[in-house]
Structure formats: C-alpha cells, structure tokens
Design a protein around this motif. Sequence first.
Motif, PDB file in Angstrom:
ATOM      1  N   UNK A   1       0.829  -1.200   0.000  1.00  0.00           N
ATOM      2  CA  UNK A   1       0.000   0.000   0.000  1.00  0.00           C
ATOM      3  C   UNK A   1       0.866   1.254   0.000  1.00  0.00           C
ATOM      4  N   UNK A   2       1.963   1.231   0.735  1.00  0.00           N
ATOM      5  CA  UNK A   2       2.877   2.371   0.739  1.00  0.00           C
ATOM      6  C   UNK A   2       3.469   2.612  -0.645  1.00  0.00           C
ATOM      7  N   UNK A   3       3.817   1.530  -1.334  1.00  0.00           N
ATOM      8  CA  UNK A   3       4.362   1.665  -2.691  1.00  0.00           C
ATOM      9  C   UNK A   3       3.321   2.245  -3.647  1.00  0.00           C
ATOM     10  N   UNK A   4       2.066   1.782  -3.526  1.00  0.00           N
ATOM     11  CA  UNK A   4       0.998   2.323  -4.370  1.00  0.00           C
ATOM     12  C   UNK A   4       0.755   3.795  -4.072  1.00  0.00           C
ATOM     13  N   UNK A   5       0.747   4.148  -2.792  1.00  0.00           N
ATOM     14  CA  UNK A   5       0.559   5.548  -2.418  1.00  0.00           C
ATOM     15  C   UNK A   5       1.683   6.421  -2.962  1.00  0.00           C
ATOM     16  N   UNK A   6       2.901   5.923  -2.869  1.00  0.00           N
ATOM     17  CA  UNK A   6       4.048   6.693  -3.367  1.00  0.00           C
ATOM     18  C   UNK A   6       3.938   6.895  -4.878  1.00  0.00           C
ATOM     19  N   UNK A   7       3.566   5.848  -5.588  1.00  0.00           N
ATOM     20  CA  UNK A   7       3.420   5.957  -7.048  1.00  0.00           C
ATOM     21  C   UNK A   7       2.289   6.921  -7.410  1.00  0.00           C
ATOM     22  N   UNK A   8       1.190   6.852  -6.698  1.00  0.00           N
ATOM     23  CA  UNK A   8       0.047   7.730  -6.959  1.00  0.00           C
ATOM     24  C   UNK A   8       0.398   9.182  -6.676  1.00  0.00           C
TER      25      UNK A   8
END
Length: 144
Positions: free
Chosen positions: A48-55
């Motif tokens: 989820x942290x990786x997705x948030x960072x990408x977003x």
Amino acid sequence: MKNPFASVKETHGDKAKLVAALQKLAGDDLWIDRTNKKKGLGHVANAKLLRLHATFTAVKQKFGSRDKLIAAILDIEKRTKDDGEKSRLGKFPVPRLWDMYRSLEKRHAVKKVRAPSKSKTETKAPAQSPKKAATKQDAKKKTS
C-alpha cells in the motif's frame, strides 16, 4: 514480480525511508490526514505504501496539488461551476481522485476517437442482396 518487501528494499532502502519520502511528497497540498495518530504510516503494508508513493508522484508531476486535480476532474465532466460537486470531491482522498481522473480521461478520450470515425455509409441500413429483393418482388406479383 518482486514481493513488496523486496521492492521497498530496492527502491528506498527500508520502510522508514519510504514512509519519510511519502510524507515529504504528500505534504499539505495533497494529503488528507486520516491516518491513525497512534499507529501512523509505519504500520501500513509495504504494498500500500508503494501504491501511495506511485500515486502521489504521478499526481504531483501532472497537477501539483489536490485542488488542480479536482479542477481537472470537474473540467472533464464539464461541471466547473458546480460548487456542490467540488466540495464533494474535496472530501475524497488523492488515490480515489486519481482513479476517477484516469477513468474519466479514458472514457472521454474513447468518445472523442469514436465520434469522428463514423461515416455516412456506416449509418445507412445495409443494402439487400439482389436475390432477396427479387423474391420480395415475386411475392408482391403473386399476391396481386
């Protein structure tokens, strides 16, 4: 495909650095602080942290702030003067707004591409074959 832990190690070194980068990236112009104050982002899953960072990276590069993203959504929907819709969208988090923007952009891009491709010949009914036309004329002659 790497697991999220390996991706975090490869890109940021460890989870604490990813959380710090995410907090720095989000700031006040993108982030609606809805996290648990006791737990914080340190207890969020790596994926989820990786997705948030990408977003947040994508939104920051394309728009710069949540307000500009909301304005772009309203512009696509042709509702720029709708204050109620603007305040409703203002309550949404950035990932939801980003998904909404991408889907609206894709939907409206498809309509723009399809609309000019229709020609007059496609809209007309298909012509009947000569055999079918002949049989209809024969049927009319027999009934008369």
